[in-house]
Design an enzyme around this catalytic site. Sequence first.
Site, mmCIF file in Angstrom:
data_model
loop_
_atom_site.group_PDB
_atom_site.id
_atom_site.type_symbol
_atom_site.label_atom_id
_atom_site.label_comp_id
_atom_site.label_asym_id
_atom_site.label_seq_id
_atom_site.Cartn_x
_atom_site.Cartn_y
_atom_site.Cartn_z
ATOM 1 N N GLU A 156 0.815 -1.216 0.000
ATOM 2 C CA GLU A 156 0.000 0.000 0.000
ATOM 3 C C GLU A 156 0.847 1.263 0.000
ATOM 4 O O GLU A 156 1.867 1.338 0.684
ATOM 5 C CB GLU A 156 -0.899 -0.004 1.241
ATOM 6 N N GLU A 257 -12.838 2.515 4.086
ATOM 7 C CA GLU A 257 -11.886 2.648 5.200
ATOM 8 C C GLU A 257 -11.894 4.108 5.644
ATOM 9 O O GLU A 257 -10.900 4.818 5.531
ATOM 10 C CB GLU A 257 -10.486 2.196 4.773
#
Length: 260
Positions: A156, A257
């Site tokens: 990520e 998220e």
Amino acid sequence: MAAPDERRPAANLSLLYGGLPLLERPAAAAAAGFTAVELWWPWPDEPCPPRSELQALRAALTSAGTRLVGLNFYAGRLPGPDRGALSLPGPESERFRANIDVAADFAGSLGCTGLNALYGNRLPDTDPAAQDALALDNLVLAARAAHRVGADLLIEALNSTESPDYPLVTAEAAIAVVERVNAVTGLGNAKFLMDLYHLAMGGADLDAVIDRYGGSAGHVQFADWPGRGAPGTGRLDFDALVARLRKAGYGGWVALEHRP
């Protein structure tokens, strides 16, 4: 297994339901209409929790009817000052290694196919090249464990404003690590985790990133920007971005998220 539905994204239990006890979160997500969920590593101080705690979480997910589609490897304290452990020499890297098989086996037992490995912050008194070499060693181990359970290893990119010491702050930086891991393992299961909030926060052209990397991304996360709120609270057009992802060839879940 059911295919992802862009109209019903996955819920990040660690942020959307972080105010609830861990074992109550899957049922709360299910009550809100979510059928798929993801989690940061739920035990930030314990990379190898007792088997009874793993079993209890597995039971909570199963009884709620929620499918686990993403799980972080041990990454230190989240939320908090940490941004991963795998590039940090010493005890934190050792904790990451101890967690690899624990996290992979837990994911595999639930059919979860995405394991996210946060890279870790740069340390002021440590050679970045040494950190990168350690990171590669640990990511190779993680990729092999993920492959063993039929999962992808996810890498990520964060944003430099909120994570100024994190070295992977662009899509290109994260994908370079993905390519290095795949070159060593030959497995091809290291993939880019495309977090649209972090990329927007970093000033990326989301349309261009999606067009270039959407078809090969391993997982996608969303929070609106600015503010990291729910879709519709900022400037990002969630529906348009998801449609663009589908057009680019991304067939996976889009996980929310965002802050509750």
